[in-house]
Design a protein around this motif. Sequence first.
Motif, PDB file in Angstrom:
ATOM      1  N   GLY A   1       1.046  -1.212  -0.020  1.00 28.02           N
ATOM      2  CA  GLY A   1       0.023  -0.009  -0.025  1.00 28.02           C
ATOM      3  C   GLY A   1       1.049   1.126   0.171  1.00 28.02           C
ATOM      4  N   GLU A   2       2.068   1.395   0.855  1.00 30.75           N
ATOM      5  CA  GLU A   2       2.906   2.638   0.674  1.00 30.75           C
ATOM      6  C   GLU A   2       3.697   2.948  -0.515  1.00 30.75           C
ATOM      7  OE1 GLU A   2       6.531   3.495   3.699  1.00 30.75           O
ATOM      8  OE2 GLU A   2       6.739   1.820   2.570  1.00 30.75           O
ATOM      9  N   VAL A   3       4.042   1.589  -1.422  1.00 26.99           N
ATOM     10  CA  VAL A   3       4.600   1.808  -2.552  1.00 26.99           C
ATOM     11  C   VAL A   3       3.495   2.292  -3.535  1.00 26.99           C
ATOM     12  CG1 VAL A   3       5.469   0.746  -4.786  1.00 26.99           C
ATOM     13  CG2 VAL A   3       6.227   0.176  -2.355  1.00 26.99           C
ATOM     14  N   GLN A   4       2.266   1.881  -3.592  1.00 28.95           N
ATOM     15  CA  GLN A   4       1.189   2.229  -4.315  1.00 28.95           C
ATOM     16  C   GLN A   4       0.813   3.930  -4.054  1.00 28.95           C
ATOM     17  OE1 GLN A   4      -2.457  -0.123  -4.927  1.00 28.95           O
ATOM     18  NE2 GLN A   4      -1.579  -1.764  -3.895  1.00 28.95           N
ATOM     19  N   ALA A   5       0.722   4.257  -2.881  1.00 25.72           N
ATOM     20  CA  ALA A   5       0.332   5.706  -2.454  1.00 25.72           C
ATOM     21  C   ALA A   5       1.397   6.732  -2.752  1.00 25.72           C
ATOM     22  CB  ALA A   5       0.339   5.740  -0.929  1.00 25.72           C
ATOM     23  N   GLU A   6       2.814   6.203  -2.866  1.00 28.28           N
ATOM     24  CA  GLU A   6       3.621   6.857  -3.477  1.00 28.28           C
ATOM     25  C   GLU A   6       3.670   7.559  -4.737  1.00 28.28           C
ATOM     26  OE1 GLU A   6       7.358   4.644  -2.683  1.00 28.28           O
ATOM     27  OE2 GLU A   6       7.488   5.099  -0.647  1.00 28.28           O
ATOM     28  N   SER A   7       2.864   6.782  -5.765  1.00 30.58           N
ATOM     29  CA  SER A   7       2.668   7.007  -7.001  1.00 30.58           C
ATOM     30  C   SER A   7       1.465   7.884  -7.095  1.00 30.58           C
ATOM     31  CB  SER A   7       2.409   5.805  -7.928  1.00 30.58           C
ATOM     32  OG  SER A   7       1.422   5.353  -7.551  1.00 30.58           O
ATOM     33  N   LEU A   8       0.620   8.311  -6.184  1.00 26.15           N
ATOM     34  CA  LEU A   8      -0.613   8.893  -6.353  1.00 26.15           C
ATOM     35  C   LEU A   8      -0.316  10.707  -6.341  1.00 26.15           C
ATOM     36  CD1 LEU A   8      -3.022   7.246  -3.947  1.00 26.15           C
ATOM     37  CD2 LEU A   8      -2.855   7.011  -6.521  1.00 26.15           C
ATOM     38  N   ALA A   9      -0.720  11.549  -6.916  1.00 28.36           N
ATOM     39  CA  ALA A   9      -0.988  12.828  -6.957  1.00 28.36           C
ATOM     40  C   ALA A   9      -1.833  13.212  -6.187  1.00 28.36           C
ATOM     41  CB  ALA A   9      -1.084  13.451  -8.534  1.00 28.36           C
TER      42      ALA A   9
ATOM     43  N   CYS B   1     -11.053  10.806  -3.808  1.00 26.38           N
ATOM     44  CA  CYS B   1     -10.273  11.033  -2.596  1.00 26.38           C
ATOM     45  C   CYS B   1      -9.082  11.791  -2.737  1.00 26.38           C
ATOM     46  CB  CYS B   1      -9.996   9.609  -1.966  1.00 26.38           C
ATOM     47  SG  CYS B   1     -11.229   8.722  -1.349  1.00 26.38           S
ATOM     48  N   ALA B   2      -8.398  11.516  -3.971  1.00 29.06           N
ATOM     49  CA  ALA B   2      -7.018  12.329  -4.168  1.00 29.06           C
ATOM     50  C   ALA B   2      -7.233  13.600  -4.190  1.00 29.06           C
ATOM     51  CB  ALA B   2      -6.338  11.740  -5.286  1.00 29.06           C
ATOM     52  N   ASP B   3      -8.235  14.187  -4.971  1.00 28.18           N
ATOM     53  CA  ASP B   3      -8.635  15.490  -5.202  1.00 28.18           C
ATOM     54  C   ASP B   3      -8.875  16.203  -3.743  1.00 28.18           C
ATOM     55  OD1 ASP B   3      -8.474  15.382  -7.823  1.00 28.18           O
ATOM     56  OD2 ASP B   3     -10.324  15.022  -8.094  1.00 28.18           O
ATOM     57  N   LEU B   4      -9.101  15.313  -2.753  1.00 31.18           N
ATOM     58  CA  LEU B   4      -9.492  15.859  -1.254  1.00 31.18           C
ATOM     59  C   LEU B   4      -8.185  15.679  -0.446  1.00 31.18           C
ATOM     60  CD1 LEU B   4     -13.036  14.440  -1.024  1.00 31.18           C
ATOM     61  CD2 LEU B   4     -12.579  16.950  -1.417  1.00 31.18           C
ATOM     62  N   GLY B   5      -7.271  15.350  -1.096  1.00 35.31           N
ATOM     63  CA  GLY B   5      -5.881  14.984  -0.304  1.00 35.31           C
ATOM     64  C   GLY B   5      -5.727  13.718   0.188  1.00 35.31           C
ATOM     65  N   VAL B   6      -6.642  12.606   0.034  1.00 41.21           N
ATOM     66  CA  VAL B   6      -6.603  11.461   0.825  1.00 41.21           C
ATOM     67  C   VAL B   6      -6.012  10.567  -0.525  1.00 41.21           C
ATOM     68  CG1 VAL B   6      -7.891   9.637   2.135  1.00 41.21           C
ATOM     69  CG2 VAL B   6      -8.128  12.085   2.560  1.00 41.21           C
ATOM     70  N   GLY B   7      -5.072   9.894  -0.163  1.00 41.39           N
ATOM     71  CA  GLY B   7      -4.571   8.516  -0.792  1.00 41.39           C
ATOM     72  C   GLY B   7      -5.355   7.228  -0.683  1.00 41.39           C
ATOM     73  N   LEU B   8      -6.080   6.595  -1.362  1.00 41.93           N
ATOM     74  CA  LEU B   8      -6.641   5.542  -1.501  1.00 41.93           C
ATOM     75  C   LEU B   8      -6.049   4.526  -2.229  1.00 41.93           C
ATOM     76  CD1 LEU B   8      -9.322   3.688  -0.435  1.00 41.93           C
ATOM     77  CD2 LEU B   8     -10.467   4.794  -2.290  1.00 41.93           C
ATOM     78  N   VAL B   9      -5.653   3.203  -1.711  1.00 43.15           N
ATOM     79  CA  VAL B   9      -5.276   2.068  -2.535  1.00 43.15           C
ATOM     80  C   VAL B   9      -5.957   0.865  -2.012  1.00 43.15           C
ATOM     81  CG1 VAL B   9      -3.182   3.349  -2.647  1.00 43.15           C
ATOM     82  CG2 VAL B   9      -3.145   2.063  -0.664  1.00 43.15           C
ATOM     83  N   SER B  10      -5.573  -0.107  -2.619  1.00 44.29           N
ATOM     84  CA  SER B  10      -5.996  -1.444  -2.250  1.00 44.29           C
ATOM     85  C   SER B  10      -4.878  -2.805  -2.732  1.00 44.29           C
ATOM     86  CB  SER B  10      -7.476  -1.890  -2.786  1.00 44.29           C
ATOM     87  OG  SER B  10      -7.180  -1.976  -4.234  1.00 44.29           O
ATOM     88  N   SER B  11      -5.371  -3.662  -1.965  1.00 46.20           N
ATOM     89  CA  SER B  11      -4.340  -4.948  -2.040  1.00 46.20           C
ATOM     90  C   SER B  11      -4.846  -5.994  -1.659  1.00 46.20           C
ATOM     91  CB  SER B  11      -2.836  -4.506  -1.572  1.00 46.20           C
ATOM     92  OG  SER B  11      -1.946  -5.741  -1.850  1.00 46.20           O
ATOM     93  N   ARG B  12      -4.657  -7.082  -2.177  1.00 45.54           N
ATOM     94  CA  ARG B  12      -4.908  -8.375  -1.421  1.00 45.54           C
ATOM     95  C   ARG B  12      -4.063  -8.680  -0.455  1.00 45.54           C
ATOM     96  NH1 ARG B  12      -5.432 -14.186  -4.596  1.00 45.54           N
ATOM     97  NH2 ARG B  12      -6.102 -15.424  -2.843  1.00 45.54           N
ATOM     98  N   ALA B  13      -4.714  -9.303   0.725  1.00 44.54           N
ATOM     99  CA  ALA B  13      -3.848  -9.442   1.931  1.00 44.54           C
ATOM    100  C   ALA B  13      -3.209 -10.875   1.926  1.00 44.54           C
ATOM    101  CB  ALA B  13      -4.819  -9.355   3.132  1.00 44.54           C
ATOM    102  N   PRO B  14      -1.886 -10.872   2.142  1.00 47.32           N
ATOM    103  CA  PRO B  14      -1.264 -12.278   2.131  1.00 47.32           C
ATOM    104  C   PRO B  14      -1.809 -13.367   3.273  1.00 47.32           C
ATOM    105  CG  PRO B  14       0.162 -10.661   3.045  1.00 47.32           C
ATOM    106  CD  PRO B  14      -1.054  -9.915   2.716  1.00 47.32           C
ATOM    107  N   THR B  15      -1.751 -14.355   3.236  1.00 47.74           N
ATOM    108  CA  THR B  15      -2.053 -15.495   4.316  1.00 47.74           C
ATOM    109  C   THR B  15      -1.389 -15.034   5.623  1.00 47.74           C
ATOM    110  OG1 THR B  15      -2.341 -17.347   2.594  1.00 47.74           O
ATOM    111  CG2 THR B  15      -2.100 -17.959   5.096  1.00 47.74           C
TER     112      THR B  15
END
Length: 345
Positions: free
Chosen positions: A140-148, A184-198
Amino acid sequence: MAERIGCEEDVFSGIMEGRVAIGAEIADALSAELGASRQFWIERYNQFLHDKVRISSSGSEKTLSSWGQSFPAKALRQLGWLPKGSRGEQLSKDILDFFGCDSIRGWNERYSSGIGQVAFRTSFAFEADEMATLAWLRVGEVQAESLALSKFSKNSFKNCLPDLKRLCAHKHPELFFPKLQKACADLGVGLVSSRAPTGCRASGATWMSTKGNPIILLSFRYLSEDHFWFTFFHEAAHVVLHGTDHISVDGSDPSPLGASVFEDEADAFAQDTLVPADLRDEMLNAIPTRPHVRRIARKAGVTPGIVVGQLQKFGALQPHQFNELKRRYKWDGDTTLPALSQPRK
């Protein structure tokens, strides 16, 4: 002292031993009884974490080859987060690459704060849960870094949340999630998603980025629309009401002190957003039938599946009833976003 600050003896023992985090509520209690400010006690705890990492990283007992064994490598390989042939010392090197670190010491220093504290401040039963959760947070951290992201405004985000539920009208995650992410990005909030590992039992998490933007990470746990939308608004509530790092594990916060108040507030916020209080009375004060569910859904501006989820949550429906009204999702090749499983008839 445990009685005076309002917690159980085992929780207070955990505070003394460093197993229980000193967050805002505990810090306020310590401040009231022992003096100094809330920030003083929080900083003492953060310093403790830093010193603990420094001491442990200076020892020679953990070699590069053994360090990686504390991670659920099989689960991470299955998701494609680690190379399939990763073993032994190479496994540890691959894990360090995954986390963007060049040494165990560097990993310890980096993940004693930030998203590391989000994971380690929770009370998971097994170490594998912590490491699996930390890996999920890293994705999630990596994904969020790419968001404007725009500058965050708590009031603007809070005021726009009721409008965002209209996106639930879209069946496919590939359609509604990018729209929700952009809003969310337009309001300053980063929203990301990822499958959770076992080993990771998290539904959602929130933390503050180094740039001062809240980040919301969702796992699509249970793969149903009612759980997804409730979790989104639950995590959004933590952003606008509490402003603290948080992880929802099976729909609850596992921290041992003060969790129930924050969780109840976040649950109430999510419920009010999806089905406003006045309409909720109408929803609950009638015999639940499928036409009734659809009527309430139209009035609330949500899908029948979301209403079913609310009725089940309040006990008006059993967990197995009316589930055919819910949209379900499934994981295919993409580990960041599931696909629609069974389109509703």
